[in-house]
Scaffold this motif. Structure first.
Motif, short mmCIF file in Angstrom:
data_model
loop_
_atom_site.label_atom_id
_atom_site.label_comp_id
_atom_site.label_asym_id
_atom_site.label_seq_id
_atom_site.Cartn_x
_atom_site.Cartn_y
_atom_site.Cartn_z
N VAL A 184 0.86 -1.13 -0.05
CA VAL A 184 0.14 -0.03 -0.07
C VAL A 184 0.95 1.23 -0.16
CG1 VAL A 184 -0.17 0.01 2.51
CG2 VAL A 184 -2.16 1.18 1.25
N ILE A 185 0.37 2.35 -0.67
CA ILE A 185 1.17 3.54 -0.59
C ILE A 185 1.01 4.33 0.79
CG2 ILE A 185 0.84 4.00 -2.96
CD1 ILE A 185 -1.46 5.79 -2.77
N PRO A 186 2.10 4.91 0.91
CA PRO A 186 1.96 5.46 2.61
C PRO A 186 0.58 6.44 3.04
CG PRO A 186 4.27 5.77 1.49
CD PRO A 186 3.30 5.52 0.68
N GLU A 187 0.37 6.76 1.96
CA GLU A 187 -1.16 7.77 2.46
C GLU A 187 -2.03 6.75 2.96
OE1 GLU A 187 0.26 9.52 -1.52
OE2 GLU A 187 1.09 7.96 -0.08
N TYR A 188 -2.28 5.56 2.82
CA TYR A 188 -3.17 4.78 2.83
C TYR A 188 -2.92 3.61 4.09
CZ TYR A 188 -6.08 6.92 -0.58
OH TYR A 188 -6.94 7.50 -1.43
N ALA A 200 -9.24 -0.45 -16.19
CA ALA A 200 -8.84 0.06 -14.74
C ALA A 200 -9.41 1.14 -14.46
CB ALA A 200 -7.40 -0.12 -14.79
N VAL A 201 -9.51 1.48 -12.89
CA VAL A 201 -9.93 2.72 -12.41
C VAL A 201 -8.76 3.09 -11.38
CG1 VAL A 201 -11.61 3.98 -11.03
CG2 VAL A 201 -12.45 2.06 -12.45
N PRO A 202 -7.69 3.57 -12.06
CA PRO A 202 -6.50 3.93 -11.30
C PRO A 202 -6.70 5.04 -10.44
CG PRO A 202 -5.78 4.60 -13.34
CD PRO A 202 -7.36 3.90 -13.45
N THR A 203 -6.17 5.01 -8.96
CA THR A 203 -5.95 5.93 -8.28
C THR A 203 -4.63 6.94 -8.57
OG1 THR A 203 -6.71 4.48 -6.22
CG2 THR A 203 -5.62 6.63 -5.51
N GLU A 204 -3.71 6.18 -9.07
CA GLU A 204 -2.64 6.83 -9.59
C GLU A 204 -2.21 6.36 -11.01
OE1 GLU A 204 0.36 8.20 -7.46
OE2 GLU A 204 -0.84 8.17 -5.55
N SER A 209 7.40 -3.09 6.11
CA SER A 209 8.65 -3.05 5.20
C SER A 209 8.65 -1.75 4.42
CB SER A 209 9.19 -4.37 4.40
OG SER A 209 9.26 -5.39 5.09
N LYS A 210 9.30 -0.62 4.57
CA LYS A 210 9.18 0.47 4.00
C LYS A 210 10.02 0.86 2.95
CE LYS A 210 7.29 2.89 7.79
NZ LYS A 210 6.56 3.96 8.32
N ASP A 211 9.55 1.71 2.00
CA ASP A 211 10.40 2.23 0.98
C ASP A 211 10.76 1.40 -0.27
OD1 ASP A 211 10.18 4.78 2.13
OD2 ASP A 211 12.08 4.41 3.31
N GLY A 212 9.65 0.50 -0.46
CA GLY A 212 9.52 -0.34 -1.71
C GLY A 212 9.22 0.38 -2.76
N THR A 227 5.18 4.24 -11.28
CA THR A 227 6.02 3.71 -10.07
C THR A 227 5.71 4.64 -9.02
OG1 THR A 227 7.79 3.08 -11.70
CG2 THR A 227 8.20 3.07 -9.43
N VAL A 228 5.44 3.96 -8.00
CA VAL A 228 5.19 4.91 -6.57
C VAL A 228 5.86 4.04 -5.44
CG1 VAL A 228 2.85 5.46 -7.50
CG2 VAL A 228 3.05 3.36 -6.30
N THR A 229 5.85 4.67 -4.40
CA THR A 229 6.67 4.02 -3.17
C THR A 229 5.45 3.40 -2.52
OG1 THR A 229 7.92 6.06 -2.97
CG2 THR A 229 7.59 4.64 -1.09
N SER A 230 5.81 2.21 -2.04
CA SER A 230 4.96 1.23 -1.65
C SER A 230 5.49 0.52 -0.04
CB SER A 230 4.47 0.16 -2.52
OG SER A 230 3.56 -0.65 -2.08
#
Length: 116
Positions: free
Chosen positions: A13-17, A56-60, A43-46, A68-71
């Motif tokens: 999950v992305i950090p905001e969620y 698709a209905v992408p959030t990002e 485990s952070k910063d993957g 590509t997002v931090t997860s």
């Protein structure tokens, strides 16, 4: 020592969620291990990457474009009870996760318990 049958559950999950997903999971099960509750690993910063399809209905990101997002990986165990597993995923993770199709991985394992 006792070996217990568990499901190991992992999601990304992305950090905001992060807090919303964690609270969703804990609203279904208190993740008890021995004398401890809310036992979970993060485990952070993957980095997570994907290309949304036209359906698709992408959030990002946007359809057809690599994103590509931090997860953060969340990992925890629950008793091997399929009804509980489904409830954790369907009521704890899905409604609190921003992705249209979150990756949720499960495996059947044994965990050692010193105090159970």
């Amino acid at each position: 020592m006792k070996l217990v049958d568990i499901y190991r559950v992992k999601t990304f999950v992305i950090p905001e969620y992060l807090d919303a997903v964690v609270q969703g999971i804990l609203s279904i099960d208190d993740l008890k291990v021995g004398n401890y509750r809310n036992v979970m690993w993060q485990s952070k910063d993957g980095m997570e990457q994907f290309v949304p399809s036209g359906e698709a209905v992408p959030t990002e990101g946007a359809a057809g474009a690599k994103t590509t997002v931090t997860s953060i990986r969340i990992e925890f165990s629950i008793p091997r009870d399929e009804a509980l597993l489904r409830k954790v995923i369907e009521e704890g993770i899905y409604p609190n996760h921003p992705w249209d199709e979150p990756v949720v991985q499960t495996s059947e394992e044994k965990e050692a318990r010193k105090h159970e």
